[in-house]
Design a protein around this motif. Structure first.
Motif, short mmCIF file in Angstrom:
data_model
loop_
_atom_site.label_atom_id
_atom_site.label_comp_id
_atom_site.label_asym_id
_atom_site.label_seq_id
_atom_site.Cartn_x
_atom_site.Cartn_y
_atom_site.Cartn_z
N ALA A 149 0.82 -1.21 0.00
CA ALA A 149 0.00 0.00 0.00
C ALA A 149 0.85 1.26 0.00
O ALA A 149 0.53 2.24 -0.67
CB ALA A 149 -0.94 0.00 1.20
N VAL A 203 3.27 2.99 -3.27
CA VAL A 203 2.79 3.92 -4.30
C VAL A 203 3.52 5.25 -4.15
O VAL A 203 3.61 5.79 -3.04
CB VAL A 203 1.27 4.13 -4.18
CG1 VAL A 203 0.78 5.19 -5.14
CG2 VAL A 203 0.55 2.82 -4.43
N LYS A 215 4.53 9.21 -4.05
CA LYS A 215 3.77 10.37 -3.60
C LYS A 215 3.32 11.24 -4.77
O LYS A 215 2.52 12.16 -4.59
CB LYS A 215 4.61 11.19 -2.62
CG LYS A 215 4.89 10.45 -1.32
CD LYS A 215 5.75 11.27 -0.38
CE LYS A 215 6.04 10.49 0.90
NZ LYS A 215 6.91 11.23 1.84
N ALA A 241 1.58 10.05 -7.10
CA ALA A 241 0.27 9.53 -7.49
C ALA A 241 -0.81 10.48 -6.99
O ALA A 241 -0.61 11.22 -6.02
CB ALA A 241 0.06 8.14 -6.91
N PRO A 242 -1.97 10.50 -7.63
CA PRO A 242 -3.05 11.40 -7.20
C PRO A 242 -3.40 11.19 -5.73
O PRO A 242 -3.42 10.05 -5.24
CB PRO A 242 -4.22 11.02 -8.11
CG PRO A 242 -3.57 10.42 -9.32
CD PRO A 242 -2.35 9.72 -8.82
N ALA A 261 -6.19 11.34 -4.39
CA ALA A 261 -7.41 10.52 -4.28
C ALA A 261 -7.07 9.04 -4.18
O ALA A 261 -7.77 8.28 -3.50
CB ALA A 261 -8.31 10.77 -5.49
N VAL A 262 -5.99 8.62 -4.85
CA VAL A 262 -5.55 7.23 -4.79
C VAL A 262 -4.86 6.95 -3.47
O VAL A 262 -5.14 5.97 -2.78
CB VAL A 262 -4.61 6.90 -5.97
CG1 VAL A 262 -4.01 5.50 -5.82
CG2 VAL A 262 -5.35 7.02 -7.29
N ARG A 263 -3.95 7.84 -3.09
CA ARG A 263 -3.16 7.62 -1.88
C ARG A 263 -4.02 7.65 -0.62
O ARG A 263 -3.80 6.88 0.32
CB ARG A 263 -2.05 8.67 -1.79
CG ARG A 263 -0.96 8.47 -2.84
CD ARG A 263 0.13 9.52 -2.74
NE ARG A 263 -0.28 10.81 -3.28
CZ ARG A 263 -0.18 11.96 -2.64
NH1 ARG A 263 0.30 11.99 -1.41
NH2 ARG A 263 -0.55 13.09 -3.22
N ARG A 264 -5.01 8.52 -0.57
CA ARG A 264 -5.84 8.61 0.64
C ARG A 264 -6.66 7.35 0.84
O ARG A 264 -6.99 7.00 1.97
CB ARG A 264 -6.74 9.85 0.58
CG ARG A 264 -7.85 9.80 -0.44
CD ARG A 264 -8.63 11.11 -0.48
NE ARG A 264 -9.30 11.39 0.79
CZ ARG A 264 -9.94 12.53 1.05
NH1 ARG A 264 -9.96 13.50 0.15
NH2 ARG A 264 -10.55 12.70 2.21
N ARG A 265 -7.00 6.65 -0.25
CA ARG A 265 -7.74 5.40 -0.13
C ARG A 265 -6.81 4.24 0.24
O ARG A 265 -7.18 3.38 1.04
CB ARG A 265 -8.50 5.11 -1.42
CG ARG A 265 -9.73 6.01 -1.58
CD ARG A 265 -10.32 5.98 -2.97
NE ARG A 265 -11.55 6.76 -3.03
CZ ARG A 265 -11.58 8.09 -3.10
NH1 ARG A 265 -10.44 8.78 -3.13
NH2 ARG A 265 -12.73 8.74 -3.15
N LEU A 266 -5.62 4.22 -0.33
CA LEU A 266 -4.66 3.18 0.03
C LEU A 266 -4.27 3.28 1.50
O LEU A 266 -3.94 2.27 2.13
CB LEU A 266 -3.41 3.30 -0.85
CG LEU A 266 -3.56 2.85 -2.30
CD1 LEU A 266 -2.30 3.19 -3.09
CD2 LEU A 266 -3.84 1.35 -2.37
#
Length: 444
Positions: A92, A95, A97, A99-100, A102-107
């Motif tokens: 997790a 990824v 930093k 990356a968007p 929106a993606v990182r906050r979900r991971l």
């Protein structure tokens, strides 16, 4: 670590509305959604299987249902395995930093994996109830197999009931003991039942090779995986020396230096006796010292005894295991919010100095409670830390403080380490305001 941005340049995210706002409620957190998802998948599979059960002989029905129970039980055990947990966090947080957000906050919600454990465990009990009923009410199985199946049902129910949230919260010691000793008993009974059913199958087929039946049984191989997973941490059981200092009657600072160098953001599991209660605490690692430290606050009988009657040795097992704080690796800048001894899990990240961070710490008499050395080390690493003395300043509005620091520091996330009610309140309120927020969920 100081921020390189100009304070006040960050624009606050827009508050959530509609279904996104609804999902910020604690009852709908990812943990609970995973529970529902796992149960829903099992329900769909059960619906598909149900159409074929009527045409199958009882022995095949029992085998199928017990195998499905084994599949879920394997998932429930593996998702709690220390190596698997560390792998999940590694994947997790790998990824970049760039990356968007929106993606990182979900991971960063990876620490909710316990929902898979709960959903799979409940499903395993449900599948096994069906398999046990088939064994008990069919003439295809021996009296011995029927008896073991009934005993295993009783054992599984005995594990499941104390794990219900209301009982678990009030009697965590009961939950822990039934989970461990009941789990071992269930594995033993599952092994006995697997062999007994294989013997029944060999007898009904007129074959003498029970080994061949076992080798062809999915339950046997699933059981083997479960046993290896459960045994693995106990193979690293160690009695290690510890130096415990008590700057106050509320806190113990436990120093270890027995050749293990845990990574920042990991936890170590301790016990006074191998068969007694086990508790996990965040490892505090500094770059200029060997060993590590645990900050242990008085939060029950076990921790109280540790503070009042400090031992010279304690037991550890398994490996250092990643915790919620590790999600800071996904963000450019974070704000840590802690109350009282919640500062403990924050310290390794603050001292590691890998992710620029700001600290908000609310506690009573910080120097008197935690010692001058610890407080001075925090101020040295984070001179701009907000240390709120509740004895002098009263109880703060943590949501307002966190939001203020989040905005001025141009942070991407807030991580809250506090008691359960405060953590849920702060995380839920910040998420409703559009702020990526994270905190422990008390599912261990």
């Amino acid at each position: 670590m100081a921020s390189s941005v100009t304070p006040g340049t960050h624009v606050r995210p827009a508050a959530l509305t509609g279904w996104r706002l609804l999902l910020t409620r604690p009852a709908l957190m990812p943990y609970n959604r995973l529970v529902v998802l796992v149960l829903a998948i099992n329900a769909v599979v059960a619906g598909i299987i149900a159409t074929t059960l009527a045409s199958m002989p009882p022995a095949d029905v029992a085998t199928l249902l017990i195998t499905m129970s084994g599949v879920n039980l394997t998932a429930a055990v593996l998702i709690r395995q220390q190596y698997v947990i560390n792998l999940l966090f590694r994947l997790a947080t790998s990824v970049p930093k760039s990356a968007p957000l929106a993606v990182r906050r979900r991971l960063a919600k990876v620490y909710h994996f316990g929902g898979i454990h709960v959903g799979a465990a409940v499903a395993a009990v449900g599948w096994f109830l069906g398999g046990a009923a088939t064994v008990v009410f069919s003439d295809s199985f021996s009296v011995f197999s029927k008896g073991v199946a009934v005993a295993l049902v009783a054992c599984l129910v005995g594990i499941l009931v104390p794990a219900l949230p209301p009982i678990r919260q009030r009697r965590h010691d009961l939950f822990e003991m039934t989970h461990r000793f009941g789990g071992w008993s269930a594995l033993t009974l599952f092994a006995v039942l697997t062999v007994a059913l294989a013997a029944d199958a060999a007898d009904s087929a007129g074959a003498a090779g029970i080994g061949r039946v076992l080798a062809a049984s999915p339950s046997f191989w699933l059981l083997l995986v479960i046993v290896l997973s459960v045994v693995a941490p106990w193979l690293r059981l160690r009695k290690v020396p510890v130096r415990i200092a008590t700057p106050s009657s509320h806190v113990a600072l436990a120093d270890f230096d027995h050749g293990v160098r845990p990574f920042a953001g990991s936890s170590t599991t301790l016990a006074r006796h191998p068969l007694g209660q086990w508790h996990s605490f965040a490892n505090v690692v500094t770059r200029d010292e060997t060993g590590f430290r645990l900050t242990i606050s008085r939060a029950g009988d076990w921790t109280g005894r540790l503070i009042d009657d400090a031992p010279s040795h304690v037991w550890t097992r398994g490996i250092p295991t990643a915790g919620v704080g590790n999600v800071d690796q996904l963000f450019e800048r974070v704000v840590w919010v802690a109350t009282g001894s919640g500062i403990g899990p924050c310290l390794p990240h603050l001292f590691a100095d890998t992710t620029p961070s700001k600290l908000v710490w609310a506690t009573r008499e910080p120097e008197a409670t935690y010692g001058d050395d610890l407080v001075e080390s925090i101020r040295a690493s984070h001179p701009d830390a907000v240390i709120w003395n509740t004895s002098e300043q009263g109880r703060p509005d943590l949501v307002a403080l966190a939001l203020e620091e989040f905005t001025s520091f141009d942070a991407e996330a807030v991580i809250c380490i506090s008691n359960q009610s405060t953590t849920r309140r702060v995380v839920s309120a910040l998420e409703a305001l559009g702020v990526p927020a994270y905190g422990a969920i008390w599912d261990s």
